[in-house]
Design a protein around this motif. Structure first.
Motif, PDB file in Angstrom:
ATOM      1  N   PHE A  70      44.453  30.257  36.194  1.00  0.00           N
ATOM      2  CA  PHE A  70      43.276  30.933  36.762  1.00  0.00           C
ATOM      3  C   PHE A  70      43.384  32.410  36.411  1.00  0.00           C
ATOM      4  O   PHE A  70      44.441  32.870  35.967  1.00  0.00           O
ATOM      5  CB  PHE A  70      43.207  30.722  38.287  1.00  0.00           C
ATOM      6  N   THR A  71      42.297  33.130  36.591  1.00  0.00           N
ATOM      7  CA  THR A  71      42.351  34.578  36.367  1.00  0.00           C
ATOM      8  C   THR A  71      43.033  35.208  37.577  1.00  0.00           C
ATOM      9  O   THR A  71      42.549  35.077  38.698  1.00  0.00           O
ATOM     10  CB  THR A  71      40.930  35.144  36.216  1.00  0.00           C
ATOM     11  N   PRO A  72      44.195  35.858  37.367  1.00  0.00           N
ATOM     12  CA  PRO A  72      44.946  36.355  38.518  1.00  0.00           C
ATOM     13  C   PRO A  72      44.266  37.526  39.234  1.00  0.00           C
ATOM     14  O   PRO A  72      43.594  38.337  38.594  1.00  0.00           O
ATOM     15  CB  PRO A  72      46.273  36.829  37.911  1.00  0.00           C
ATOM     16  N   ALA A  73      44.470  37.584  40.549  1.00  0.00           N
ATOM     17  CA  ALA A  73      44.066  38.775  41.312  1.00  0.00           C
ATOM     18  C   ALA A  73      45.133  39.856  41.135  1.00  0.00           C
ATOM     19  O   ALA A  73      44.844  41.044  41.146  1.00  0.00           O
ATOM     20  CB  ALA A  73      43.916  38.435  42.786  1.00  0.00           C
ATOM     21  N   PHE A  74      46.383  39.409  40.972  1.00  0.00           N
ATOM     22  CA  PHE A  74      47.482  40.342  40.671  1.00  0.00           C
ATOM     23  C   PHE A  74      48.639  39.553  40.077  1.00  0.00           C
ATOM     24  O   PHE A  74      48.684  38.317  40.177  1.00  0.00           O
ATOM     25  CB  PHE A  74      47.935  41.111  41.920  1.00  0.00           C
ATOM     26  N   LEU A 130      42.897  48.808  46.403  1.00  0.00           N
ATOM     27  CA  LEU A 130      43.736  49.503  45.424  1.00  0.00           C
ATOM     28  C   LEU A 130      43.758  50.987  45.780  1.00  0.00           C
ATOM     29  O   LEU A 130      42.707  51.622  45.912  1.00  0.00           O
ATOM     30  CB  LEU A 130      43.172  49.308  44.008  1.00  0.00           C
ATOM     31  N   ASP A 131      44.970  51.512  45.956  1.00  0.00           N
ATOM     32  CA  ASP A 131      45.130  52.918  46.334  1.00  0.00           C
ATOM     33  C   ASP A 131      45.096  53.775  45.060  1.00  0.00           C
ATOM     34  O   ASP A 131      46.102  53.938  44.364  1.00  0.00           O
ATOM     35  CB  ASP A 131      46.466  53.067  47.074  1.00  0.00           C
ATOM     36  N   LEU A 159      47.301  57.518  40.697  1.00  0.00           N
ATOM     37  CA  LEU A 159      47.231  58.766  39.938  1.00  0.00           C
ATOM     38  C   LEU A 159      48.471  59.632  40.133  1.00  0.00           C
ATOM     39  O   LEU A 159      48.840  60.403  39.247  1.00  0.00           O
ATOM     40  CB  LEU A 159      45.977  59.556  40.364  1.00  0.00           C
ATOM     41  N   ASN A 160      49.117  59.485  41.293  1.00  0.00           N
ATOM     42  CA  ASN A 160      50.296  60.314  41.571  1.00  0.00           C
ATOM     43  C   ASN A 160      51.577  59.750  40.971  1.00  0.00           C
ATOM     44  O   ASN A 160      52.618  60.385  41.051  1.00  0.00           O
ATOM     45  CB  ASN A 160      50.482  60.456  43.096  1.00  0.00           C
TER      46      ASN A 160
END
Ligand SMILES: [Zn+2]
Length: 239
Positions: free
Chosen positions: A157-161, A231-232, A237-238
């Motif tokens: 399946f297409t993974p969520a993560f 998603l944070d 970005l940090n």
């Protein structure tokens, strides 16, 4: 016992095949993980229920599980019904895991499909205050785990993560190979099955490499989520 994660499988060895690397990763970071097999696998073509019990005890040791439970529901006959859901709800309320895992609901094996559906419905009912259950004679109160994720069995399946299991891949393969009755064994005279084909272990390794590559890591395990995941971006970005 309070668990961080509770992994449900239809048969002993499902959890190891689908997400043994993620389990080993979590336990290596001192997270408490339990595996609940819904059946003893007594309908399996190869190996007796007693042999499979011994194999799953060995695999549990390798994965450093805090608990391994068998609900002894009928193998080959899993379906969504209240008496089965009730047993799963009792277990969730007893162990209070933040994370729940189950086989993806679309699979070639009907027991895997049923297990995914049963766990999803049980997880909802676990949070319903008026759904009464007891465990070892004690009345239970409602408990809602934070997340339910599905692991991959036969169908992709297409993974969520994807979880990076590079550091725990060897442990996963070691745990899988303890199920000696199920996998390729040149000395075995039992009938061949989908997973006893010697190419099955190559398939597990290739799939791990495939999903690993999607996140630019040597090995990965894919998971599906019906709910959207946060998603944070600032954290990203940090980095
Ligand atoms: Zn299975």
């Amino acid at each position: 016992m309070k668990l961080d994660a509770l992994v449900f499988g239809a048969h002993p060895d499902d959890a190891e095949i689908g997400m043994g690397g993620t389990i080993a990763l979590l336990t290596s970071k001192n997270k408490k993980v339990g595996v609940a097999d819904l059946t003893l696998g007594e309908m399996g073509t190869r190996g007796s229920a007693a042999e499979r019990k011994l194999e799953s005890e060995n695999a549990s040791r390798i994965l450093r599980l805090s608990a391994r439970i068998n609900l002894k529901l009928p193998d080959g006959k899993l379906e969504v019904k209240d008496s089965y859901k009730r047993k799963i709800v009792s277990l969730i309320r007893f162990h209070k895991p933040e994370l729940i895992f189950a086989p993806h609901q679309n699979d070639r094996h009907p027991d895997h499909t049923a297990a995914g559906r049963l766990v999803k419905e049980a997880m909802f009912l676990s949070g319903a205050a008026k759904y009464a259950t007891e465990y070892r004679g004690k009345e239970q109160i409602s408990f809602r785990p934070a997340k339910l994720f599905y692991y991959m069995m036969s169908y992709p399946f297409t993974p969520a993560f994807i979880v990076d299991i590079t550091d725990s891949f060897d442990t996963k393969m070691k745990a899988i190979k303890t199920y000696k009755t199920q996998f390729y064994n040149p000395k075995s005279k039992e009938p061949e099955t989908f997973i006893s084909d010697p190419k099955f272990l190559n398939f597990i390794e290739a799939r791990s490499g495939f999903y690993g590559f999607l996140i630019r890591k040597p090995h990965g395990e894919a998971f599906y989520s019906e709910e959207a995941l946060e998603l944070d971006l600032i954290n990203l970005l940090n980095k």
